[in-house]
Design an enzyme around this catalytic site. Sequence first.
Site, short mmCIF file in Angstrom:
data_model
loop_
_atom_site.label_atom_id
_atom_site.label_comp_id
_atom_site.label_asym_id
_atom_site.label_seq_id
_atom_site.Cartn_x
_atom_site.Cartn_y
_atom_site.Cartn_z
CG ASP A 130 -2.14 0.93 0.96
OD1 ASP A 130 -2.17 1.62 -0.09
OD2 ASP A 130 -3.03 0.99 1.82
CG ASP B 192 -5.71 -5.19 2.59
OD1 ASP B 192 -6.43 -4.60 1.77
OD2 ASP B 192 -5.24 -4.63 3.60
CB CYS C 278 -9.66 -26.06 11.02
SG CYS C 278 -8.32 -24.96 10.51
CB CYS D 221 -4.87 -24.42 10.21
SG CYS D 221 -4.89 -24.47 12.01
CB CYS E 44 -7.31 -27.37 13.52
SG CYS E 44 -7.58 -25.77 14.27
CG HIS F 5 -7.44 -21.34 13.52
ND1 HIS F 5 -7.96 -22.56 13.09
CD2 HIS F 5 -8.51 -20.51 13.64
CE1 HIS F 5 -9.27 -22.46 12.97
NE2 HIS F 5 -9.63 -21.23 13.30
#
Length: 390
Positions: free
Chosen positions: A102, A277, A315, A317, A320, A353
């Site tokens: 940005d 974002d 999940c 991830c 998890c 996560h």
Amino acid sequence: MASNRTFTSPALTFELVARCSVTRARASILTLPHGTVNLPIFMPVATQASLKGLTPEQLEDTGCRLCLNNTYHLGLKPGQEVLDAVGGAHKFQGWNYNILTDSGGFQMVSLLKLANITEEGVRFLSPHDGSPMLLTPEHSMSLQNSIGSDIMMQLDDVLVTTSPDTARMREAMERSVRWLDRCIAAHKNPDTQNLFCIIQGGLDLDMRRECCREMLARNTPGIAIGGLSGGEAKDDFCKVVAACTELLPDLKPRYVMGIGYPEDLVVSVALGADMFDCVWPTRTARFGNATTKHGVLNMKREMYAADFGPIENGCGCPCCRPVEEEGSMGITRAFVHHNAAKETVAAHLLTLHNVWYQLDLMRQARQAIIEDRFPAFVKSFFGNLYPDSS
Ligand code: GUN
Ligand code: ZN
């Protein structure tokens, strides 16, 4: 060069893969100088050349291939000289995938609130030593060229209030167009770095449309919609995104800036946006919050003290997913709860996560668009989030 599915410009290729037959949602492939990314996409924010709480390798393991840095922060520290010496931000942070920067002005206006915007640029006092500084379109481009980001954002005049000062809003919109021209003129590496325009115009749909036409005439390889995420009503948010996407070309990526609540991502995808974002998922992780398909869970709550399940069932991830070793429970809610108030390990785990959650939400949306079942995906997403309202 454009076929009816592919747009190619010197540093980017955009390929439309599928379209939802009911909403404006699209699935596409964006190829950038540091590799290919699938759209729609959520881009985690690594403001100071690192994502708070994750190593570059952990970020890579979430599947992230495009993250954000901020020009202004990197321009102050490590500074342009160091960036030039090391050969850019990819090398500096050990990240060989894509970076979007940005332009810096928005952060000054929203963080410092001391910024003063003139035609020249954004004037503010350095947060380090209080000395007066001026960020011009030319300076922002020079910094972004030194950073070497794959996608650079134009400096824009963005109002952080939703106040209906039409005259000031018009000035900001028209100035943003003039600043885009200055950014284009100052851009040193158009063959290797993509400059995106930012559509402004507040909540006034006609002003937004006028801005779209002006910005599109400048023919940047991608287009952002800015000036949202400022606490406007959801209805206004949707109207602005829809008014813009209606006018935008099919074969260019569309980025809604600063959007990060899961509901807003899903709605924006339905309205035809591709990129998003926000610091929210990573920031809220550091406050002990887990994003899940059933909403945000505050892991500090006592109810998790003896909960030996994963942060979120199902999940995928690294925290998890079920562990292979016999006798091991892996990371449990109880463990996260135990550490949430005092140890940084909970922040690391929840950041991992939450980033995974956001990326996976967009992967699922994309798959649903490709299989032409996006409306059912949206229904099931909101059904999980608000089970009582159906
Ligand atoms: N981040 C969130 N909204 C904006 C915006 O309107 N402009 C810029 N430059 N960054 C943003
Ligand atoms: Zn998880």
